[in-house]
Design an enzyme around this catalytic site. Sequence first.
Site, PDB file in Angstrom:
ATOM      1  CG  HIS A 151      62.981  96.175  48.122  1.00 22.97           C
ATOM      2  ND1 HIS A 151      64.419  96.452  47.759  1.00 22.97           N
ATOM      3  CD2 HIS A 151      62.426  97.307  47.720  1.00 22.97           C
ATOM      4  CE1 HIS A 151      64.258  97.632  46.990  1.00 22.97           C
ATOM      5  NE2 HIS A 151      63.082  98.036  47.008  1.00 22.97           N
ATOM      6  CG  ASN A 191      62.731  97.326  40.519  1.00 21.07           C
ATOM      7  OD1 ASN A 191      63.398  96.524  40.609  1.00 21.07           O
ATOM      8  ND2 ASN A 191      62.913  98.446  39.879  1.00 21.07           N
ATOM      9  NE  ARG A 204      52.239 104.575  44.065  1.00 21.91           N
ATOM     10  CZ  ARG A 204      53.551 104.014  44.262  1.00 21.91           C
ATOM     11  NH1 ARG A 204      54.399 104.612  44.655  1.00 21.91           N
ATOM     12  NH2 ARG A 204      53.576 102.708  43.709  1.00 21.91           N
ATOM     13  CG  ASP A 260      61.857 102.422  47.755  1.00 21.90           C
ATOM     14  OD1 ASP A 260      62.787 101.148  47.631  1.00 21.90           O
ATOM     15  OD2 ASP A 260      60.943 102.418  47.693  1.00 21.90           O
ATOM     16  CG  ASP A 300      58.455  97.705  47.959  1.00 26.68           C
ATOM     17  OD1 ASP A 300      57.986  98.933  48.025  1.00 26.68           O
ATOM     18  OD2 ASP A 300      59.106  97.359  46.965  1.00 26.68           O
ATOM     19  N   GLY A 326      55.393  96.897  41.137  1.00 26.49           N
ATOM     20  CA  GLY A 326      54.995  97.026  42.493  1.00 26.49           C
ATOM     21  C   GLY A 326      53.505  96.201  42.680  1.00 26.49           C
ATOM     22  CG  ASN A 372      58.566 106.635  45.390  1.00 26.13           C
ATOM     23  OD1 ASN A 372      57.935 106.422  46.335  1.00 26.13           O
ATOM     24  ND2 ASN A 372      58.340 105.452  44.340  1.00 26.13           N
TER      25      ASN A 372
HETATM   26  O1  DOR Z   1      58.291  97.408  42.579  1.00 31.96           O
HETATM   27  C1  DOR Z   1      58.494  98.514  43.169  1.00 31.96           C
HETATM   28  N1  DOR Z   1      57.408  99.658  43.287  1.00 31.96           N
HETATM   29  N2  DOR Z   1      59.323  98.863  43.637  1.00 31.96           N
HETATM   30  C2  DOR Z   1      60.020  99.836  44.156  1.00 31.96           C
HETATM   31  O2  DOR Z   1      61.046 100.195  44.733  1.00 31.96           O
HETATM   32  C3  DOR Z   1      59.187 101.263  43.871  1.00 31.96           C
HETATM   33  C4  DOR Z   1      57.714 100.599  44.031  1.00 31.96           C
HETATM   34  C5  DOR Z   1      56.871 101.825  43.524  1.00 31.96           C
HETATM   35  O3  DOR Z   1      56.941 102.858  44.012  1.00 31.96           O
HETATM   36  O4  DOR Z   1      55.958 101.682  42.790  1.00 31.96           O
END
Ligand code: DOR
Length: 438
Positions: A235, A281, A65, A155, A308, A327, A95
């Site tokens: 995943h 996800n 993050r 991702d 993940d 997530g 990301n």
């Molecule tokens: O659940 C998820 N959260 N899947 C992802 O691929 C991204 C992740 C996130 O960055 O929060």
Amino acid sequence: MSAYLIAGGRVVDPASGTDAVADVVVADGVIANVGPNLSAPDADVLDATGYIVGPGLVDMHTHLREPGREDEETIATASAAAAAGGYTAVCAMPNTDPVADTAAVVEKVWALGREAGLVEVVVAGALSRGLGGEKMGDLGEMARSAARVTLFTDDGHGVQNALFARRAMEYLSAFGAIYAEHCEDAALSAGGHMHEGNRSAELGLRGIPAAAEELMAARDIALAKITGCRLHLLHVSTAVTVDAVRRAKAEGLPVTAEATPHHFTLTDDALTGYDPNAKVNPPLRTQVDRAAVIEGLVDGTIDAIATDHAPHALEEKDVEFQYAPPGLVGLETALALGISELVAPGHMSLMQLIERMSSTPARILGLEAQGGPVTAGRPANLVVFDPDATWTVDPMKFQSRSKNTPFGGRSVTGKVVHTFFRGRQTVRDGALISGALV
Ligand code: DOR
């Protein structure tokens, strides 16, 4: 630097094939000796009777993050969570904000990882600029940067344009880098909140069909075949995807895959109470899918267990299910879920679990100092855990700045006791040594 004598533990090390009770001496950052009845004058003696001593865990898929969402997690707090979970290396997903699509950003993440100093932070680069799926990121520059990026992914999003995917694979194959895909056809998944099936119909929530993942996995395997690029499927969550990977491997294609603890532990039944912490996800799938993921992990179709780890702030998750971001945090529960869900029921041995959580991901990422072998002269990246200790997950005790887990209150077996990173003890008797970094 202190020396340690880890006495009387069971060394389980897939890289050397060792499964035997032995002492391990750690000194000057390396494993000085492994064997029976060792003595090490002046060393700090840690009684490891009844414990497992293995190579430090390696997470191929971690959202740290930082930069951008330091309210959810920082590189320092994620590193602390990783050490607490028995990890000595994590791969930072790109990301962030700004997205890690240039040498400048990946170098910054890498430098902050070194500064935190609790685990090795390997940085993944974005395939496309701003994760937009259209213009390529600075792939070559990221690979040549100080961060030495070897894994590239968008991702959080799947790459929607097949031609873009092909060109990126062609480019990456030139320098042996990995194209890692979040398999999700956005047109099929749009507006979905959970797995599409009986449960989504009952709950009145729009579903994400398994086909959204399976189509892209099949496409990418076809593209790996024509480009020769190393492909890693992130995943994996459906039985059909597991089977596609199995067939790709049988064909000799350079395809690897990972699965998460939540996909081998839970199904869409976990959503019955509309728990936003179980929204993820790809979504939690059916019992058939879960069983296929476990089978894939057992037979080696799925190479690695990856968390993940996806921190989200309390106020973002504490909303109606539809509005919660997907997530969940996973670094501090992964090992216990592996032991509770894979080893205890007899699906796999501890040796296999450590292979999936350490030696194989280290090999895929090319991390020479990680994943064992636990032998003299090697960097001392180690985890010591009690395979029989039962504890109750309490998110408030997590080192992670975020607490979004569906496993709060769950009783699990297997507890990290000590972690060593480059010969320095980061976790002692289950507690982070340097304290929670804030
Ligand atoms: O659940 C998820 N959260 N899947 C992802 O691929 C991204 C992740 C996130 O960055 O929060």
